[in-house]
Motif scaffolding. Sequence first.
Motif, PDB file in Angstrom:
ATOM      1  N   ILE A 279       0.833  -1.207   0.000  1.00 36.96           N
ATOM      2  CA  ILE A 279       0.000   0.000   0.000  1.00 36.96           C
ATOM      3  C   ILE A 279       0.866   1.254   0.000  1.00 36.96           C
ATOM      4  CG2 ILE A 279      -1.677   1.321   1.344  1.00 36.96           C
ATOM      5  CD1 ILE A 279      -2.800  -1.395   2.317  1.00 36.96           C
ATOM      6  N   THR A 280       1.821   1.334   0.930  1.00 37.03           N
ATOM      7  CA  THR A 280       2.647   2.544   1.022  1.00 37.03           C
ATOM      8  C   THR A 280       3.577   2.676  -0.177  1.00 37.03           C
ATOM      9  OG1 THR A 280       4.328   1.381   2.347  1.00 37.03           O
ATOM     10  CG2 THR A 280       2.582   2.538   3.545  1.00 37.03           C
ATOM     11  N   GLY A 281       3.890   1.552  -0.817  1.00 36.57           N
ATOM     12  CA  GLY A 281       4.756   1.597  -1.994  1.00 36.57           C
ATOM     13  C   GLY A 281       4.016   1.932  -3.281  1.00 36.57           C
ATOM     14  N   GLY A 282       2.694   2.043  -3.205  1.00 37.37           N
ATOM     15  CA  GLY A 282       1.925   2.449  -4.372  1.00 37.37           C
ATOM     16  C   GLY A 282       1.390   1.329  -5.237  1.00 37.37           C
ATOM     17  N   ALA A 283       1.586   0.067  -4.813  1.00 36.33           N
ATOM     18  CA  ALA A 283       1.065  -1.053  -5.607  1.00 36.33           C
ATOM     19  C   ALA A 283      -0.454  -1.019  -5.650  1.00 36.33           C
ATOM     20  CB  ALA A 283       1.558  -2.381  -5.023  1.00 36.33           C
ATOM     21  N   TRP A 284      -1.049  -0.554  -4.544  1.00 38.37           N
ATOM     22  CA  TRP A 284      -2.504  -0.396  -4.488  1.00 38.37           C
ATOM     23  C   TRP A 284      -2.787   1.065  -4.165  1.00 38.37           C
ATOM     24  CZ3 TRP A 284      -1.935  -5.113  -0.968  1.00 38.37           C
ATOM     25  CH2 TRP A 284      -2.018  -6.289  -1.729  1.00 38.37           C
ATOM     26  N   ALA A 285      -3.317   1.792  -5.095  1.00 31.91           N
ATOM     27  CA  ALA A 285      -3.581   3.219  -4.896  1.00 31.91           C
ATOM     28  C   ALA A 285      -4.824   3.424  -4.032  1.00 31.91           C
ATOM     29  CB  ALA A 285      -3.780   3.893  -6.255  1.00 31.91           C
ATOM     30  N   VAL A 286      -4.979   4.646  -3.561  1.00 26.72           N
ATOM     31  CA  VAL A 286      -6.172   4.992  -2.783  1.00 26.72           C
ATOM     32  C   VAL A 286      -7.411   4.756  -3.643  1.00 26.72           C
ATOM     33  CG1 VAL A 286      -7.440   6.887  -1.691  1.00 26.72           C
ATOM     34  CG2 VAL A 286      -4.963   6.669  -1.345  1.00 26.72           C
ATOM     35  N   GLY A 287      -8.385   4.108  -3.078  1.00 24.47           N
ATOM     36  CA  GLY A 287      -9.610   3.789  -3.799  1.00 24.47           C
ATOM     37  C   GLY A 287      -9.614   2.394  -4.375  1.00 24.47           C
TER      38      GLY A 287
END
Length: 229
Positions: free
Chosen positions: A23-31
Motif C-alpha cells: 500500500i505505502t509503496g503504491g502497488a494499491w492506490a487509494v480507492g
Amino acid sequence: MSLGALRPSPLVEQATDRLREQITGGAWAVGTKLPGETTLAESLGVGRSTVREALRALSGAGLVQARQGSGVFVIATTPRQDWSTRLRQAAITDVYEVRMLVEVEAAQLAAQRRTDDDVTALHEALARRRAAANAGNAEFVAADIALHEAVVAAAHNPVLTGLFTEFVPVLQRRLLDLVELLSLRSDDPNHGDEGHAALVGAIAEGDAGAAGRALRDELTQTLALLHSL
C-alpha cells in the motif's frame, strides 16, 4: 501479483508488514479494492484468519476500510500516526502548553484527594530531587520528573496518569537538553527547589488553589525559557 510466501514466525505481523509495504509503496492506490481474503491468503501462504487480523491492523492504522458487502478498500497510503509518535515529533513548546493543562489540574485534584501515603511519596520524591542536586544533569532531571509523576499519581485519575506517562519520554529528553543548553544548574544545582517545595506543601495541606498556582508558575517559567531559545 505474487506477494511471496512468508516465513513461519509471527505470521500476522509479517502479513501486516507485507500488505502495508504494497500500500505505502503504491502497488494499491487509494480507492483500490484489495483482493479477497482467499486470494491474499494464497499469495502470502497463510490462512484466512491471519489475513483477517492483518487487515484489521491496517484498518487501525488508517490505511484500509472494510465496506459492507463490497470488500476492503485502500483509503490512505500513509499510516496514521499514533499519539506517542506525534508527541516525539511535536515542538517542545506545544508539548509544554498541553503539559500545563494536564498537570495544573492534576495538582489541584491531588490536593483534594491525596492520601497519607501520597503525601509521604511526595516528600520522599522531593527529598530525592534535592539529593540529585549533587548528581549529574540526567539524574537531576529524572528526579524532577519523578516528583511530577508523584503529583499526578496523587490525583487518583488513571486517565491523567496515563496521559502524563505518554509525556515522560519526551520531557526527559527535552528537559535535559534545556538544562544543559542554558546551564540552568551552574549557579544553583538545585534549580527550582523553592517552587517544588511549595507545590508539595500545598498538596499536603489540601490547598488546591495554591497547588495549581505553584505548578503553573513553575511551568510558565520553563515555557518562557523555551520560547527564548
